[in-house]
Design a protein around this motif. Structure first.
Motif, PDB file in Angstrom:
ATOM      1  N   GLY A  13      24.907 -54.057  32.393  1.00 35.60           N
ATOM      2  CA  GLY A  13      25.011 -52.931  33.313  1.00 35.60           C
ATOM      3  C   GLY A  13      23.643 -52.581  33.868  1.00 35.60           C
ATOM      4  N   PRO A  14      23.540 -52.356  35.176  1.00 33.86           N
ATOM      5  CA  PRO A  14      22.242 -52.037  35.787  1.00 33.86           C
ATOM      6  C   PRO A  14      21.646 -50.749  35.212  1.00 33.86           C
ATOM      7  CG  PRO A  14      23.897 -52.496  37.475  1.00 33.86           C
ATOM      8  CD  PRO A  14      24.616 -52.408  36.163  1.00 33.86           C
ATOM      9  N   PRO A  15      20.355 -50.755  34.891  1.00 33.20           N
ATOM     10  CA  PRO A  15      19.735 -49.568  34.283  1.00 33.20           C
ATOM     11  C   PRO A  15      19.745 -48.341  35.192  1.00 33.20           C
ATOM     12  CG  PRO A  15      18.085 -51.272  34.690  1.00 33.20           C
ATOM     13  CD  PRO A  15      19.426 -51.866  34.989  1.00 33.20           C
ATOM     14  N   ASP A  16      19.896 -48.509  36.487  1.00 35.62           N
ATOM     15  CA  ASP A  16      20.007 -47.343  37.371  1.00 35.62           C
ATOM     16  C   ASP A  16      21.349 -46.638  37.194  1.00 35.62           C
ATOM     17  OD1 ASP A  16      17.511 -47.909  38.401  1.00 35.62           O
ATOM     18  OD2 ASP A  16      18.255 -48.696  40.304  1.00 35.62           O
ATOM     19  N   TRP A  17      22.341 -47.353  36.684  1.00 34.66           N
ATOM     20  CA  TRP A  17      23.689 -46.802  36.549  1.00 34.66           C
ATOM     21  C   TRP A  17      24.052 -46.420  35.116  1.00 34.66           C
ATOM     22  CZ3 TRP A  17      26.894 -51.054  39.522  1.00 34.66           C
ATOM     23  CH2 TRP A  17      26.475 -51.107  40.854  1.00 34.66           C
ATOM     24  N   PHE A  18      23.315 -46.944  34.126  1.00 38.15           N
ATOM     25  CA  PHE A  18      23.692 -46.768  32.727  1.00 38.15           C
ATOM     26  C   PHE A  18      22.494 -46.403  31.859  1.00 38.15           C
ATOM     27  CE2 PHE A  18      26.709 -49.833  34.514  1.00 38.15           C
ATOM     28  CZ  PHE A  18      27.918 -49.282  34.139  1.00 38.15           C
ATOM     29  N   THR A  19      22.765 -45.678  30.777  1.00 33.90           N
ATOM     30  CA  THR A  19      21.816 -45.440  29.702  1.00 33.90           C
ATOM     31  C   THR A  19      22.308 -46.248  28.517  1.00 33.90           C
ATOM     32  OG1 THR A  19      21.323 -43.198  30.463  1.00 33.90           O
ATOM     33  CG2 THR A  19      20.868 -43.689  28.142  1.00 33.90           C
ATOM     34  N   GLY A  20      21.435 -47.041  27.891  1.00 38.33           N
ATOM     35  CA  GLY A  20      21.823 -47.864  26.754  1.00 38.33           C
ATOM     36  C   GLY A  20      22.351 -49.216  27.205  1.00 38.33           C
ATOM     37  N   ALA A  21      22.793 -49.985  26.222  1.00 39.76           N
ATOM     38  CA  ALA A  21      23.271 -51.347  26.491  1.00 39.76           C
ATOM     39  C   ALA A  21      24.747 -51.330  26.855  1.00 39.76           C
ATOM     40  CB  ALA A  21      23.028 -52.233  25.280  1.00 39.76           C
ATOM     41  N   ALA A  47      25.737 -45.512  24.497  1.00 41.66           N
ATOM     42  CA  ALA A  47      25.571 -45.945  25.886  1.00 41.66           C
ATOM     43  C   ALA A  47      26.556 -45.198  26.784  1.00 41.66           C
ATOM     44  CB  ALA A  47      25.767 -47.446  26.012  1.00 41.66           C
ATOM     45  N   ARG A  48      26.146 -44.982  28.029  1.00 42.08           N
ATOM     46  CA  ARG A  48      26.971 -44.199  28.937  1.00 42.08           C
ATOM     47  C   ARG A  48      26.577 -44.453  30.384  1.00 42.08           C
ATOM     48  NH1 ARG A  48      23.200 -41.401  25.923  1.00 42.08           N
ATOM     49  NH2 ARG A  48      21.734 -40.082  27.061  1.00 42.08           N
ATOM     50  N   THR A  49      27.464 -44.077  31.298  1.00 45.82           N
ATOM     51  CA  THR A  49      27.155 -44.163  32.717  1.00 45.82           C
ATOM     52  C   THR A  49      26.236 -43.010  33.097  1.00 45.82           C
ATOM     53  OG1 THR A  49      28.948 -42.721  33.482  1.00 45.82           O
ATOM     54  CG2 THR A  49      29.469 -45.082  33.207  1.00 45.82           C
ATOM     55  N   ALA A  50      25.653 -43.112  34.283  1.00 43.34           N
ATOM     56  CA  ALA A  50      25.028 -41.970  34.934  1.00 43.34           C
ATOM     57  C   ALA A  50      26.151 -41.146  35.578  1.00 43.34           C
ATOM     58  CB  ALA A  50      24.033 -42.451  35.989  1.00 43.34           C
ATOM     59  N   TRP A  51      25.839 -39.958  36.042  1.00 45.40           N
ATOM     60  CA  TRP A  51      26.786 -39.193  36.829  1.00 45.40           C
ATOM     61  C   TRP A  51      27.122 -40.008  38.070  1.00 45.40           C
ATOM     62  CZ3 TRP A  51      29.184 -34.958  35.149  1.00 45.40           C
ATOM     63  CH2 TRP A  51      28.597 -34.210  34.131  1.00 45.40           C
ATOM     64  N   HIS A  52      28.372 -40.024  38.467  1.00 46.53           N
ATOM     65  CA  HIS A  52      28.764 -40.771  39.650  1.00 46.53           C
ATOM     66  C   HIS A  52      30.116 -40.295  40.171  1.00 46.53           C
ATOM     67  CE1 HIS A  52      30.678 -42.945  36.316  1.00 46.53           C
ATOM     68  NE2 HIS A  52      31.495 -43.504  37.185  1.00 46.53           N
ATOM     69  N   THR A  53      30.426 -40.736  41.396  1.00 46.37           N
ATOM     70  CA  THR A  53      31.714 -40.445  42.022  1.00 46.37           C
ATOM     71  C   THR A  53      32.286 -41.744  42.574  1.00 46.37           C
ATOM     72  OG1 THR A  53      30.766 -40.009  44.204  1.00 46.37           O
ATOM     73  CG2 THR A  53      30.970 -38.114  42.717  1.00 46.37           C
ATOM     74  N   GLY A  90      35.865 -38.481  44.658  1.00 47.41           N
ATOM     75  CA  GLY A  90      34.725 -37.587  44.815  1.00 47.41           C
ATOM     76  C   GLY A  90      34.383 -36.742  43.602  1.00 47.41           C
ATOM     77  N   GLU A  91      35.138 -36.847  42.517  1.00 53.82           N
ATOM     78  CA  GLU A  91      34.884 -36.043  41.317  1.00 53.82           C
ATOM     79  C   GLU A  91      33.659 -36.586  40.572  1.00 53.82           C
ATOM     80  OE1 GLU A  91      37.476 -34.148  37.680  1.00 53.82           O
ATOM     81  OE2 GLU A  91      38.001 -36.177  38.325  1.00 53.82           O
ATOM     82  N   ASP A  92      32.642 -35.759  40.414  1.00 53.95           N
ATOM     83  CA  ASP A  92      31.416 -36.152  39.721  1.00 53.95           C
ATOM     84  C   ASP A  92      31.702 -36.222  38.222  1.00 53.95           C
ATOM     85  OD1 ASP A  92      28.742 -36.901  39.798  1.00 53.95           O
ATOM     86  OD2 ASP A  92      27.982 -34.842  39.820  1.00 53.95           O
ATOM     87  N   HIS A  93      31.399 -37.365  37.602  1.00 54.30           N
ATOM     88  CA  HIS A  93      31.757 -37.562  36.201  1.00 54.30           C
ATOM     89  C   HIS A  93      30.868 -38.622  35.545  1.00 54.30           C
ATOM     90  CE1 HIS A  93      33.823 -40.889  38.210  1.00 54.30           C
ATOM     91  NE2 HIS A  93      33.833 -41.515  37.036  1.00 54.30           N
ATOM     92  N   ASP A 112      36.178 -48.361  49.151  1.00 50.89           N
ATOM     93  CA  ASP A 112      36.488 -47.807  50.469  1.00 50.89           C
ATOM     94  C   ASP A 112      36.436 -48.900  51.537  1.00 50.89           C
ATOM     95  OD1 ASP A 112      33.762 -48.156  51.141  1.00 50.89           O
ATOM     96  OD2 ASP A 112      33.298 -46.019  50.959  1.00 50.89           O
ATOM     97  N   ALA A 113      36.660 -48.546  52.780  1.00 52.12           N
ATOM     98  CA  ALA A 113      36.732 -49.524  53.871  1.00 52.12           C
ATOM     99  C   ALA A 113      35.438 -50.307  54.057  1.00 52.12           C
ATOM    100  CB  ALA A 113      37.111 -48.821  55.175  1.00 52.12           C
ATOM    101  N   GLU A 114      34.305 -49.723  53.619  1.00 56.51           N
ATOM    102  CA  GLU A 114      33.018 -50.421  53.723  1.00 56.51           C
ATOM    103  C   GLU A 114      32.689 -51.210  52.459  1.00 56.51           C
ATOM    104  OE1 GLU A 114      33.154 -46.904  54.560  1.00 56.51           O
ATOM    105  OE2 GLU A 114      33.709 -47.689  56.525  1.00 56.51           O
ATOM    106  N   GLY A 115      33.565 -51.199  51.474  1.00 50.88           N
ATOM    107  CA  GLY A 115      33.340 -51.933  50.235  1.00 50.88           C
ATOM    108  C   GLY A 115      32.597 -51.154  49.162  1.00 50.88           C
ATOM    109  N   ASN A 116      32.405 -49.848  49.356  1.00 55.28           N
ATOM    110  CA  ASN A 116      31.694 -49.019  48.378  1.00 55.28           C
ATOM    111  C   ASN A 116      32.617 -48.623  47.237  1.00 55.28           C
ATOM    112  OD1 ASN A 116      29.233 -48.859  49.931  1.00 55.28           O
ATOM    113  ND2 ASN A 116      30.340 -47.482  51.299  1.00 55.28           N
ATOM    114  N   ALA A 117      32.160 -48.877  46.011  1.00 53.05           N
ATOM    115  CA  ALA A 117      32.948 -48.531  44.830  1.00 53.05           C
ATOM    116  C   ALA A 117      32.542 -47.185  44.247  1.00 53.05           C
ATOM    117  CB  ALA A 117      32.787 -49.609  43.762  1.00 53.05           C
ATOM    118  N   ALA A 118      31.250 -46.840  44.334  1.00 55.16           N
ATOM    119  CA  ALA A 118      30.745 -45.633  43.674  1.00 55.16           C
ATOM    120  C   ALA A 118      29.473 -45.159  44.352  1.00 55.16           C
ATOM    121  CB  ALA A 118      30.460 -45.908  42.199  1.00 55.16           C
TER     122      ALA A 118
END
Length: 135
Positions: A13-21, A47-53, A90-93, A112-118
């Motif tokens: 998991g990319p370190p910008d998106w996650f804390t831990g392994a 380990a956990r995600t960062a806040w995201h939508t 859109g729920e921040d979690h 979404d239509a542009e391929g964005n997941a989060a």
């Protein structure tokens, strides 16, 4: 019967998106014919995600271990195998493993239509994470 052999390697998991392994195995990737994305996400203890939508929401299905999840402003919830969590568009979690337990979940969403997941935000602080109830 048709079997499609996996050719996609497990990725950290990319370190910008996650804390831990955290390790990710892709189960389904968006294509010209489908906007569905599904991944088996493996969290080591703490380990956990960062806040995201997610633009179209996200469902996670816990496969093994004990995890935690929270939406912005809500309580931290303990989740276990068989539990399903739906995060609204859109729920921040955030979500991840309990402090002393591994956790694997299947993450399912539609890009979404542009391929964005989060859309990724700041990391969950240790103080925020440490407010979790005992598992």
């Amino acid at each position: 019967m048709q079997i499609t052999k996996s050719s996609i390697a497990t990725t950290p998991g990319p370190p910008d998106w996650f804390t831990g392994a955290v390790y990710i195995d892709t189960a389904a990737a968006p294509s010209a014919d489908s906007r569905i994305s599904a991944s088996s996400v493996h969290f080591t203890p703490g380990a956990r995600t960062a806040w995201h939508t997610h633009p179209n929401g996200q469902t996670i299905y816990v496969l093994e271990g004990v995890g935690l999840c929270q939406h912005r402003g809500g309580p931290i919830e303990v989740i276990r195998p068989g539990d399903r969590v739906f995060f609204e568009p859109g729920e921040d979690h955030w979500h991840g493993a309990a402090p002393e337990r591994l956790m694997t979940h299947l993450a399912m969403l539609e890009v979404d239509a542009e391929g964005n997941a989060a859309t990724w935000g700041e990391h969950v602080s240790d103080d925020e994470y440490d407010a979790a109830p005992a598992d």
